[in-house]
Write an enzyme that holds these catalytic residues in place. Structure first.
Site, short mmCIF file in Angstrom:
data_model
loop_
_atom_site.label_atom_id
_atom_site.label_comp_id
_atom_site.label_asym_id
_atom_site.label_seq_id
_atom_site.Cartn_x
_atom_site.Cartn_y
_atom_site.Cartn_z
CB SER A 1 -1.80 -2.10 -3.94
OG SER A 1 -1.18 -0.87 -3.60
CG ASP B 1 -2.81 1.96 -4.65
OD1 ASP B 1 -1.70 1.61 -4.21
OD2 ASP B 1 -3.53 1.24 -5.35
CB SER C 1 -0.91 0.02 1.24
OG SER C 1 -1.81 -1.07 1.22
#
Length: 370
Positions: free
Chosen positions: A284, A286, A246
């Protein structure tokens, strides 16, 4: 800060990206090339390296040194992939303002950090009757180097980061909330950068701070570093590689922007991440938060100046450039971190990118000397 601790690879001192000849974009940086180039912004960090297992920390960003609950700043949020635990996100989106500092920690420490931010806010003079606080706490998962299940962050660590927040240079690399993070297969961490617009475009300053813990195929100012040095996502087409993770991005500017235009600005942070080769993978998270420190747009207010839409483009470019360089600084300033796996007790290492190899690569591809 232009220097750092020793690099475990080759023994060379760490340095920022510009010292290697990497200068992304067209706008110049501010005096510090940091988020604190935006007047009034304060950053505080606590680094926790204890025993063989704990490698984590706290990074706190305060938009100004006053009572933020009473003098709120407009803010916007952008999410590329929502695999994360950004506390306070829905109220930030709904009201378009920050009433607490932004605190970055590891994934399993979000709850404790929220409690500490609430405690800190309630204790501010003038907040004696406050009954609700929207604590904004972001995270990335540092479990590859840190025994995250121990939740090594205490409320006292968050309070220390908030109280110790200052203007001036910002420590980068394996510090604060970046102590245990990884990026592109190398040691990641905290990075920061800034851009100054010329007077003809408003003369504003924009600063970025990142907590890098994501992957892909690393690009540095257009140079395909990840591929050249043999570490990149899908390298063998069967290995998940170093893509999951992340990233938290915080953008600050002194431009008089509404929450709507700050949301547009935050979205451009994703373009900056893309320039570094981000994979934006399924696993992830973001996130980018952007806020304005301009006195004329603080809350409460009846009306405020709003920089016109047609003049936003230079700020968009500044955000892209500053985020890109902040990520590069998080890598070049990071130091190698070692720990032990709490279950197997095997040694773990987050290896800092080899600056000697990087210099040789850049020299061979025509990057200017630092």
């Amino acid at each position: 800060m232009s220097g750092g601790g020793p690099d475990a690879v080759g023994g060379a001192a760490r340095c920022r990206a510009r010292a290697l000849g990497l200068r992304p974009g067209i706008f110049p940086p501010g005096a510090l090339n940091a988020i604190t180039d935006v007047a009034g912004v304060l950053v505080g960090q606590v680094t926790k390296r204890e025993g063989e297992f704990t490698r984590t920390g706290v990074t706190a960003i305060r938009p100004h040194g006053g009572n933020l609950f009473r003098e709120r700043v407009p803010a916007g949020l952008a999410v590329m992939n929502g695999f994360g635990k950004l506390a306070g996100a829905t109220q930030l989106q709904e009201l378009g303002e920050l009433e607490s500092p932004i605190v970055l920690v590891n994934t399993l420490s979000v709850g404790r950090a929220m409690e500490a931010v609430v405690d800190w806010t309630l204790a501010q003079p003038g907040n004696e009757a406050v009954l609700s606080v929207n604590a904004v706490v972001g995270e990335t998962n540092d479990g590859r180097l840190n025994d995250i299940r121990r939740r090594g962050i205490e409320g006292a660590d968050v309070l220390a980061a908030l109280e110790g927040a200052t203007a001036g240079p910002v420590a980068e690399g394996s510090v604060g909330a970046g102590t245990g993070t990884m990026a592109f297969g190398w040691k990641g961490g905290i990075g920061t950068s800034s851009r100054r617009l010329p007077e003809a475009l408003g003369g504003f300053t924009l600063g970025a701070l990142v907590q890098s813990n994501y992957g892909g195929a690393l690009l540095m100012d257009g140079h395909r570093v990840g591929e050249a040095l043999g570490r990149f996502h899908l390298r063998e087409h069967a290995d998940k590689g170093d893509a999951d993770g992340s990233v938290m991005v915080v953008l600050a500017t002194d431009a008089p922007l509404s929450d709507r235009n700050l949301s547009r600005l935050a979205l451009r942070a994703m373009a900056g991440l893309a320039r570094t080769g981000a994979a934006f993978s399924d696993g992830s998270g973001d996130y980018a938060i952007a806020f304005s420190t301009h006195p004329g747009v603080r809350c409460p207010r009846d009306s405020y100046p709003d920089w016109p839409n047609e003049r936003m483009s230079p700020l968009f470019v500044a955000a892209i450039e500053a985020v890109e360089e902040a990520v590069l600084n998080s890598l070049t300033m990071a130091t190698t971190i070692e720990s032990r796996d709490p279950l197997t007790r095997r040694k773990r290492k987050g290896e800092a990118i080899d600056l000697g190899a990087l210099r040789a690569l850049l020299a061979g591809r025509g990057a200017p000397a630092g």
